[in-house]
Design a protein around this motif. Structure first.
Motif, PDB file in Angstrom:
ATOM      1  N   UNK A  74       5.365  -3.618   9.092  1.00 55.84           N
ATOM      2  CA  UNK A  74       5.188  -3.167   7.941  1.00 55.84           C
ATOM      3  C   UNK A  74       4.913  -1.301   7.840  1.00 55.84           C
ATOM      4  N   UNK A  75       4.859  -0.624   9.263  1.00 55.26           N
ATOM      5  CA  UNK A  75       4.561   0.796   8.867  1.00 55.26           C
ATOM      6  C   UNK A  75       5.498   1.041   8.251  1.00 55.26           C
ATOM      7  N   UNK A  76       7.384   0.738   8.664  1.00 53.11           N
ATOM      8  CA  UNK A  76       8.273   1.398   8.357  1.00 53.11           C
ATOM      9  C   UNK A  76       8.595   0.796   7.218  1.00 53.11           C
ATOM     10  N   UNK A  77       8.449  -0.802   6.488  1.00 52.96           N
ATOM     11  CA  UNK A  77       8.273  -0.968   5.487  1.00 52.96           C
ATOM     12  C   UNK A  77       8.163  -0.494   3.971  1.00 52.96           C
ATOM     13  N   UNK A  78       6.510  -0.248   4.262  1.00 53.75           N
ATOM     14  CA  UNK A  78       5.911   0.771   3.896  1.00 53.75           C
ATOM     15  C   UNK A  78       6.235   2.554   3.733  1.00 53.75           C
ATOM     16  N   UNK A  79       7.307   3.066   4.467  1.00 55.23           N
ATOM     17  CA  UNK A  79       6.937   4.444   5.364  1.00 55.23           C
ATOM     18  C   UNK A  79       6.946   5.142   3.594  1.00 55.23           C
ATOM     19  N   UNK A  80       6.205   6.217   3.420  1.00 48.88           N
ATOM     20  CA  UNK A  80       6.473   7.466   2.309  1.00 48.88           C
ATOM     21  C   UNK A  80       6.351   8.512   2.597  1.00 48.88           C
ATOM     22  N   UNK A  81       6.399   9.132   1.007  1.00 48.23           N
ATOM     23  CA  UNK A  81       5.774  10.612   1.437  1.00 48.23           C
ATOM     24  C   UNK A  81       5.219  10.957  -0.270  1.00 48.23           C
ATOM     25  N   UNK A  82       3.907  11.506  -0.415  1.00 45.93           N
ATOM     26  CA  UNK A  82       3.661  11.905  -1.555  1.00 45.93           C
ATOM     27  C   UNK A  82       3.224  13.034  -1.557  1.00 45.93           C
ATOM     28  N   UNK A 149       0.680   7.759   2.252  1.00 43.38           N
ATOM     29  CA  UNK A 149      -0.314   6.864   1.702  1.00 43.38           C
ATOM     30  C   UNK A 149      -0.376   5.671   3.231  1.00 43.38           C
ATOM     31  N   UNK A 150      -1.046   4.593   2.843  1.00 42.41           N
ATOM     32  CA  UNK A 150      -1.858   3.942   3.465  1.00 42.41           C
ATOM     33  C   UNK A 150      -0.904   2.146   3.723  1.00 42.41           C
ATOM     34  N   UNK A 151      -0.823   1.560   4.255  1.00 42.97           N
ATOM     35  CA  UNK A 151      -0.111   0.058   3.671  1.00 42.97           C
ATOM     36  C   UNK A 151      -0.549  -0.323   2.673  1.00 42.97           C
ATOM     37  N   UNK A 152      -1.857  -0.597   2.429  1.00 43.98           N
ATOM     38  CA  UNK A 152      -2.441  -1.696   2.065  1.00 43.98           C
ATOM     39  C   UNK A 152      -1.329  -0.208   0.318  1.00 43.98           C
ATOM     40  N   UNK A 153      -1.787   0.572  -0.250  1.00 46.72           N
ATOM     41  CA  UNK A 153      -1.891   1.295  -1.004  1.00 46.72           C
ATOM     42  C   UNK A 153      -0.680   1.187  -1.728  1.00 46.72           C
ATOM     43  N   UNK A 154       0.262   1.603  -1.073  1.00 44.35           N
ATOM     44  CA  UNK A 154       2.086   1.641  -0.941  1.00 44.35           C
ATOM     45  C   UNK A 154       2.331   0.111  -1.141  1.00 44.35           C
ATOM     46  N   UNK A 155       1.635  -1.243  -0.774  1.00 46.44           N
ATOM     47  CA  UNK A 155       1.960  -2.492  -1.566  1.00 46.44           C
ATOM     48  C   UNK A 155       1.989  -2.026  -3.533  1.00 46.44           C
ATOM     49  N   UNK A 156       0.903  -1.509  -2.937  1.00 45.95           N
ATOM     50  CA  UNK A 156       0.282  -1.450  -4.630  1.00 45.95           C
ATOM     51  C   UNK A 156       1.672  -0.491  -5.229  1.00 45.95           C
TER      52      UNK A 156
END
Length: 176
Positions: A74-82, A149-156
């Motif tokens: 999940x951490x790699x799937x939702x990797x992001x920068x904002x 962003x954390x995993x839950x926020x990135x899911x949204x």
């Protein structure tokens, strides 16, 4: 029989995400899906699905196995920068980069391309939506996109991106 039924109930797995109609699980969830299917087959609640698998030359094995569940980290799937942007009216939006390669190269300062796509995420109604997509320069990305962003926020955010979809340009014919 009650032991197997309790095993089936204990191995309920919640999908982490859904992509193109396929449920995506974390690693433990994928194990639970497999254990549940095996338990159901042992009880007899479901027919064993042997499938039509291709055999290797010589018949000593299968060319590929069938997967019951797709597992990702999940951490790699939702990797992001904002970065958070507030306009003059006080409206807050988030500009989110999901390009895995650009994110991993950010610490070196040398990004593989000059323009990086950014999703502009904002709140409309009750949920998040994609307000637009734009490109930023590689130096802007390296200098200003430091948060994640954390995993839950990135899911949204990923659900909003999936709803937004990719707009294909109109196809036209050449007319001379």
């Amino acid at each position: 029989m009650d032991i197997l039924k309790s095993l089936i109930e204990a191995t309920e797995a919640e999908p982490f995400a859904e992509v193109n109609g396929h449920k995506i699980y974390d690693f433990q969830g994928a194990v639970n899906v497999t254990n549940r299917k095996l338990a159901e087959e042992k009880i007899g609640m479901k027919d064993i699905d042997l499938g039509d698998r291709e055999v290797k030359d010589g018949g000593l094995g299968f060319k590929r196995s069938r997967a019951d569940a797709v597992a990702v980290n999940p951490e790699l799937f939702t990797m992001n920068r904002y970065r958070k942007v507030t306009d003059a009216d006080g409206k807050t939006t988030y500009e989110v980069v999901t390009d895995y390669r650009a994110i991993t190269e950010q610490k070196t300062g040398l990004i593989y391309k000059n323009a990086i796509p950014v999703f502009v995420i904002g709140k409309q109604g009750k949920g998040l939506t994609v307000l637009g997509v734009k490109n930023i320069t590689d130096t802007e990305f390296v200098d200003e996109f430091r948060g994640a962003l954390d995993v839950d926020s990135m899911k949204d955010v990923l659900r909003a991106i999936e709803r937004h979809g990719v707009k294909e340009p109109a196809k036209e014919k050449l007319v001379f």
